[in-house]
Design an enzyme around this catalytic site. Structure first.
Site, PDB file in Angstrom:
ATOM      1  N   HIS A  30      -6.662  -2.230   3.725  1.00 17.76           N
ATOM      2  CA  HIS A  30      -5.869  -1.629   5.279  1.00 17.76           C
ATOM      3  C   HIS A  30      -6.053  -0.045   5.482  1.00 17.76           C
ATOM      4  O   HIS A  30      -5.441   0.603   6.368  1.00 17.76           O
ATOM      5  CB  HIS A  30      -4.347  -1.652   5.020  1.00 17.76           C
ATOM      6  CG  HIS A  30      -3.780  -3.370   5.102  1.00 17.76           C
ATOM      7  ND1 HIS A  30      -2.264  -3.268   4.637  1.00 17.76           N
ATOM      8  CD2 HIS A  30      -4.073  -4.341   5.688  1.00 17.76           C
ATOM      9  CE1 HIS A  30      -2.640  -4.607   4.755  1.00 17.76           C
ATOM     10  NE2 HIS A  30      -3.955  -5.823   5.530  1.00 17.76           N
ATOM     11  N   CYS A  85     -20.439  11.649  18.256  1.00 18.07           N
ATOM     12  CA  CYS A  85     -20.673  11.272  19.356  1.00 18.07           C
ATOM     13  C   CYS A  85     -19.948  12.355  20.765  1.00 18.07           C
ATOM     14  O   CYS A  85     -19.919  12.072  21.779  1.00 18.07           O
ATOM     15  CB  CYS A  85     -20.535  10.611  20.130  1.00 18.07           C
ATOM     16  SG  CYS A  85     -18.340   9.815  20.080  1.00 18.07           S
TER      17      CYS A  85
HETATM   18  C1  BJW Z   1       8.499  -2.924  -5.610  1.00 16.62           C
HETATM   19  C2  BJW Z   1       9.268  -1.680  -5.702  1.00 16.62           C
HETATM   20  C3  BJW Z   1       9.190  -1.355  -7.560  1.00 16.62           C
HETATM   21  C4  BJW Z   1       9.724  -2.342  -3.727  1.00 16.62           C
HETATM   22  N1  BJW Z   1       8.557  -1.696  -8.336  1.00 16.62           N
HETATM   23  N2  BJW Z   1       8.306  -3.227  -6.790  1.00 16.62           N
HETATM   24  C5  BJW Z   1       1.316 -15.706  12.268  1.00 16.62           C
HETATM   25  C6  BJW Z   1       1.025 -16.371  10.234  1.00 16.62           C
HETATM   26  C7  BJW Z   1       0.212 -15.959  10.189  1.00 16.62           C
HETATM   27  C8  BJW Z   1      -0.551 -14.586  10.116  1.00 16.62           C
HETATM   28  C9  BJW Z   1      -0.739 -13.968  10.958  1.00 16.62           C
HETATM   29  C10 BJW Z   1       0.142 -14.261  12.216  1.00 16.62           C
HETATM   30  N3  BJW Z   1       0.738 -13.572  13.324  1.00 16.62           N
HETATM   31  C11 BJW Z   1      -0.101 -12.594  12.793  1.00 16.62           C
HETATM   32  C12 BJW Z   1      -0.218 -12.822  11.935  1.00 16.62           C
HETATM   33  C13 BJW Z   1      -1.939 -11.574  10.983  1.00 16.62           C
HETATM   34  C14 BJW Z   1      -0.793  -9.820  10.564  1.00 16.62           C
HETATM   35  C15 BJW Z   1       0.334 -10.927   9.765  1.00 16.62           C
HETATM   36  O1  BJW Z   1      -0.021 -10.855   9.096  1.00 16.62           O
HETATM   37  N4  BJW Z   1       1.615 -10.384  10.514  1.00 16.62           N
HETATM   38  C16 BJW Z   1       2.704 -11.076   9.783  1.00 16.62           C
HETATM   39  C17 BJW Z   1       3.276 -10.151  10.387  1.00 16.62           C
HETATM   40  C18 BJW Z   1       2.891 -12.581  10.069  1.00 16.62           C
HETATM   41  N5  BJW Z   1      -1.517  -9.459  10.235  1.00 16.62           N
HETATM   42  C19 BJW Z   1      -2.706  -9.157  10.702  1.00 16.62           C
HETATM   43  O2  BJW Z   1      -3.014  -8.916  11.594  1.00 16.62           O
HETATM   44  C20 BJW Z   1      -4.092  -8.522  10.138  1.00 16.62           C
HETATM   45  N6  BJW Z   1      -5.176  -8.653  10.133  1.00 16.62           N
HETATM   46  C21 BJW Z   1      -5.608  -9.841  10.129  1.00 16.62           C
HETATM   47  O3  BJW Z   1      -4.889 -11.015   9.965  1.00 16.62           O
HETATM   48  O4  BJW Z   1      -6.428 -10.463  10.771  1.00 16.62           O
HETATM   49  C22 BJW Z   1      -7.060 -11.563  11.349  1.00 16.62           C
HETATM   50  C23 BJW Z   1      -8.078 -12.494   9.838  1.00 16.62           C
HETATM   51  C24 BJW Z   1      -8.456 -11.398   8.535  1.00 16.62           C
HETATM   52  C25 BJW Z   1      -8.711 -11.820   7.898  1.00 16.62           C
HETATM   53  C26 BJW Z   1      -9.430 -13.468   7.896  1.00 16.62           C
HETATM   54  C27 BJW Z   1      -9.602 -14.262   9.403  1.00 16.62           C
HETATM   55  C28 BJW Z   1      -8.510 -13.837  10.050  1.00 16.62           C
HETATM   56  C29 BJW Z   1      -3.398  -6.811   9.589  1.00 16.62           C
HETATM   57  C30 BJW Z   1      -2.397  -6.719   9.206  1.00 16.62           C
HETATM   58  C31 BJW Z   1      -2.651  -4.988   9.238  1.00 16.62           C
HETATM   59  C32 BJW Z   1      -1.447  -4.372   8.422  1.00 16.62           C
HETATM   60  N7  BJW Z   1      -1.253  -3.153   8.448  1.00 16.62           N
HETATM   61  C33 BJW Z   1      -0.485  -2.497   8.042  1.00 16.62           C
HETATM   62  C34 BJW Z   1       0.122  -0.867   8.277  1.00 16.62           C
HETATM   63  C35 BJW Z   1      -0.830  -0.391   7.995  1.00 16.62           C
HETATM   64  C36 BJW Z   1      -1.173   0.488   7.296  1.00 16.62           C
HETATM   65  C37 BJW Z   1      -0.373   1.674   7.100  1.00 16.62           C
HETATM   66  O5  BJW Z   1      -0.133   1.752   8.502  1.00 16.62           O
HETATM   67  O6  BJW Z   1       0.403   1.701   5.467  1.00 16.62           O
HETATM   68  O7  BJW Z   1      -0.014  -2.625   6.405  1.00 16.62           O
HETATM   69  S1  BJW Z   1       1.469  -3.630   8.024  1.00 16.62           S
HETATM   70  C38 BJW Z   1       2.342  -3.375   6.364  1.00 16.62           C
HETATM   71  O8  BJW Z   1       2.382  -4.243   6.086  1.00 16.62           O
HETATM   72  C39 BJW Z   1       1.316  -2.033   6.066  1.00 16.62           C
HETATM   73  C40 BJW Z   1       1.151  -2.264   3.739  1.00 16.62           C
HETATM   74  O9  BJW Z   1      -0.188  -2.618   3.138  1.00 16.62           O
HETATM   75  C41 BJW Z   1       1.790  -3.995   4.784  1.00 16.62           C
HETATM   76  C42 BJW Z   1       1.887  -4.951   3.849  1.00 16.62           C
HETATM   77  O10 BJW Z   1       3.403  -4.153   2.703  1.00 16.62           O
HETATM   78  P1  BJW Z   1       3.936  -4.568   1.403  1.00 16.62           P
HETATM   79  O11 BJW Z   1       2.931  -3.957   0.981  1.00 16.62           O
HETATM   80  O12 BJW Z   1       4.245  -6.109   1.164  1.00 16.62           O
HETATM   81  O13 BJW Z   1       5.210  -3.725   1.514  1.00 16.62           O
HETATM   82  P2  BJW Z   1       6.495  -4.585   2.361  1.00 16.62           P
HETATM   83  O14 BJW Z   1       7.672  -3.339   1.685  1.00 16.62           O
HETATM   84  O15 BJW Z   1       6.934  -4.850   2.242  1.00 16.62           O
HETATM   85  O16 BJW Z   1       7.339  -4.939   0.644  1.00 16.62           O
HETATM   86  C43 BJW Z   1       6.890  -3.949  -0.778  1.00 16.62           C
HETATM   87  C44 BJW Z   1       7.568  -4.660  -1.901  1.00 16.62           C
HETATM   88  O17 BJW Z   1       7.563  -4.322  -3.250  1.00 16.62           O
HETATM   89  C45 BJW Z   1       9.110  -5.573  -2.068  1.00 16.62           C
HETATM   90  O18 BJW Z   1       8.248  -7.266  -2.171  1.00 16.62           O
HETATM   91  C46 BJW Z   1       9.493  -4.747  -2.646  1.00 16.62           C
HETATM   92  O19 BJW Z   1      10.772  -5.332  -3.266  1.00 16.62           O
HETATM   93  C47 BJW Z   1       8.777  -4.360  -3.511  1.00 16.62           C
HETATM   94  N8  BJW Z   1       9.111  -3.054  -3.804  1.00 16.62           N
HETATM   95  N9  BJW Z   1       9.825  -1.216  -4.800  1.00 16.62           N
HETATM   96  C48 BJW Z   1       8.216  -3.066  -7.458  1.00 16.62           C
HETATM   97  N10 BJW Z   1       9.514  -0.104  -7.452  1.00 16.62           N
END
Ligand code: BJW
Length: 231
Positions: free
Chosen positions: A106, A136
């Site tokens: 990401h 650019c």
């Molecule tokens: C602990 C803890 C401790 C807490 N110890 N654990 C419908 C169906 C399917 C997909 C889609 C859909 N509609 C749209 C989509 C696609 C979309 C998507 O997935 N949307 C969903 C919301 C449904 N995805 C995209 O658009 C991606 N691109 C894409 O799909 O391109 C097309 C494609 C790709 C590949 C093949 C074919 C096509 C792009 C996604 C970009 C995500 N961007 C973000 C923000 C940017 C980065 C940033 O600013 O930092 O990335 S969103 C945000 O969520 C961030 C994270 O990386 C990402 C994941 O979050 P994460 O890391 O899981 O955090 P949390 O807070 O959700 O969870 C934390 C966990 O830790 C919890 O479980 C806690 O319990 C645990 N925890 N303390 C251990 N001490």
């Protein structure tokens, strides 16, 4: 060598003081995803988006790797294991812990990207909407972050590594964001063993062969110790 692909998410950095996204005190409680994590939001209000990422860059700079990051680096350093970390995190705590084989699917808080010509360079501490691209000269500077609707980085390499792995481990991710949330299914279909290490059951917890729940700084070092103790 046993090939291990490790997916990490915000939970692994939580105990380093970096906020997660979807907790009750997470980033998405205070910021609208459409405003700060989509290309459309950036087009509408680049200053707001830069402010969001400038603050997160500052927080990431002062954070320190925790016991979970350090344990993964220790695993990678053991000659019996071929470890690839695929992180969704945009901080650099894996690298600062000593991990060398890391993919930031990401993007990174420490990178700048020109929306106009695609040039990349190290991000300054504070980015603004009026910064110009060193290549650019246009004012189309954005954080090198993958937003919703954009293709995550190095997907071909990730998919190939997943299919070729002996073990897939998912650490500290809620399993809500694709394509990362689909890795467990891809690994399973390729016959790869799967393990979840998370504070609580993730959205796809039932898809894993094994799950352990607890804080990353406890359960990750414990799992690594068990692996390293194997003859
Ligand atoms: C602990 C803890 C401790 C807490 N110890 N654990 C419908 C169906 C399917 C997909 C889609 C859909 N509609 C749209 C989509 C696609 C979309 C998507 O997935 N949307 C969903 C919301 C449904 N995805 C995209 O658009 C991606 N691109 C894409 O799909 O391109 C097309 C494609 C790709 C590949 C093949 C074919 C096509 C792009 C996604 C970009 C995500 N961007 C973000 C923000 C940017 C980065 C940033 O600013 O930092 O990335 S969103 C945000 O969520 C961030 C994270 O990386 C990402 C994941 O979050 P994460 O890391 O899981 O955090 P949390 O807070 O959700 O969870 C934390 C966990 O830790 C919890 O479980 C806690 O319990 C645990 N925890 N303390 C251990 N001490």
């Amino acid at each position: 060598m046993a090939k291990i692909v490790i997916l990490t998410g915000a939970g692994i950095s939580a105990e380093s003081g970096i906020r997660t996204f979807r907790a009750s005190d997470g980033l998405w409680e205070e910021h609208r995803i459409d405003d700060v994590a989509t290309p459309e939001g950036f087009s509408r209000d680049p200053a707001l988006v830069h402010e969001f990422y400038n603050a997160r860059r500052a927080a990431a700079r002062v954070a320190q790797p925790n016991a979970a990051h350090l344990a993964l680096a220790e695993l990678e350093a053991d000659a019996r294991y071929d470890v690839l970390i695929v992180t969704q995190n945009v901080d650099d705590l894996h690298e600062r812990a000593g991990s060398q084989n890391v993919i930031h699917m990401h993007g990174s808080l420490f990178g700048a990207l020109c929306h106009a010509c695609g040039h990349r360079w190290p991000a300054p501490e504070v980015m603004t909407a009026t910064d110009s691209c060193p290549a650019c000269r246009r004012t189309a500077t954005r954080p090198d972050i993958v937003w919703f609707g954009e293709m995550p980085y190095q997907m071909e390499r990730i998919v190939a590594a997943l299919e070729d792995a002996d073990l897939f481990v998912s650490i500290g991710t809620s399993g809500n964001v694709y394509p990362a949330a689909g890795f467990v299914q891809g690994a399973t279909e390729a016959g790869v063993e799967t393990l979840e290490l998370n504070l609580e059951p993730s959205t796809g917890t039932q898809l894993f062969d094994t799950s352990h729940h607890g804080p990353a700084t406890q359960i990750v070092p414990q799992w690594v110790r068990e692996r390293l103790a194997r003859a």
